[in-house]
Scaffold this active site. Structure first.
Site, PDB file in Angstrom:
ATOM      1  CB  CYS A   6       0.298   1.514  -3.953  1.00 62.62           C
ATOM      2  SG  CYS A   6       0.493  -0.067  -4.754  1.00 62.62           S
TER       3      CYS A   6
ATOM      4  CB  CYS B 112      -0.982  -0.017   1.174  1.00 61.05           C
ATOM      5  SG  CYS B 112      -0.245   0.063   2.805  1.00 61.05           S
TER       6      CYS B 112
ATOM      7  CB  CYS C 266       2.121  -1.072  -7.145  1.00 57.06           C
ATOM      8  SG  CYS C 266       1.635  -0.707  -5.455  1.00 57.06           S
TER       9      CYS C 266
END
Length: 134
Positions: free
Chosen positions: A76, A2, A80
């Site tokens: 995220c 996250c 990511c």
């Protein structure tokens, strides 16, 4: 994974480690890690008998993603990294940041249910006998 690696991903990693009994290697990280783990997340997990008080948020590395078979993201977004061939799941979960224990408990419980489902998908049923060719 996250953003801050301070709440959702910490709780998910702790549940996965605890419930899988060491049978799954777990990594937890964030795209912009906080300084500390969310105190309400620590309290919520303590209610479950899981201590995450000594955990520290970690920065997400591309190598960690490359080394993983399954990548769970929790808000995220584009931060990511994406690598073809990996199993990705984006779990839509409310962010526990700034919430008290009453607000974090339902998030924790949702994470626990998702982790239990993930474990059933990743690990063979221990009651099923294996054959020599398995």
């Amino acid at each position: 994974m996250c953003v801050h690696n301070a709440g959702r991903s910490q709780m998910a990693a702790a549940y996965l480690s605890h419930l899988a009994g060491g049978r799954i290697e777990v990594r937890s990280a964030g795209s912009a890690p906080a300084d500390t783990v969310n105190p309400a997340a620590v309290e919520a997990m303590a209610e479950e008998g899981i201590d995450i008080s000594a955990n520290q948020p970690k920065v997400l590395s591309e190598q960690a993603v490359k080394d993983s078979d399954v990548v769970i993201t929790m808000g995220c977004g584009d931060a990511c990294p994406f690598f073809p061939g990996k199993r990705y799941e984006d779990w839509k979960l409310e962010d526990p940041a700034g919430q008290g224990i009453e607000g974090v408990r339902p998030i924790r419980d949702d994470i626990k249910a998702r982790i239990q489902q993930l474990i059933t998908e990743l690990l063979p049923d221990p009651s099923t006998p294996s054959t020599p060719n398995d």
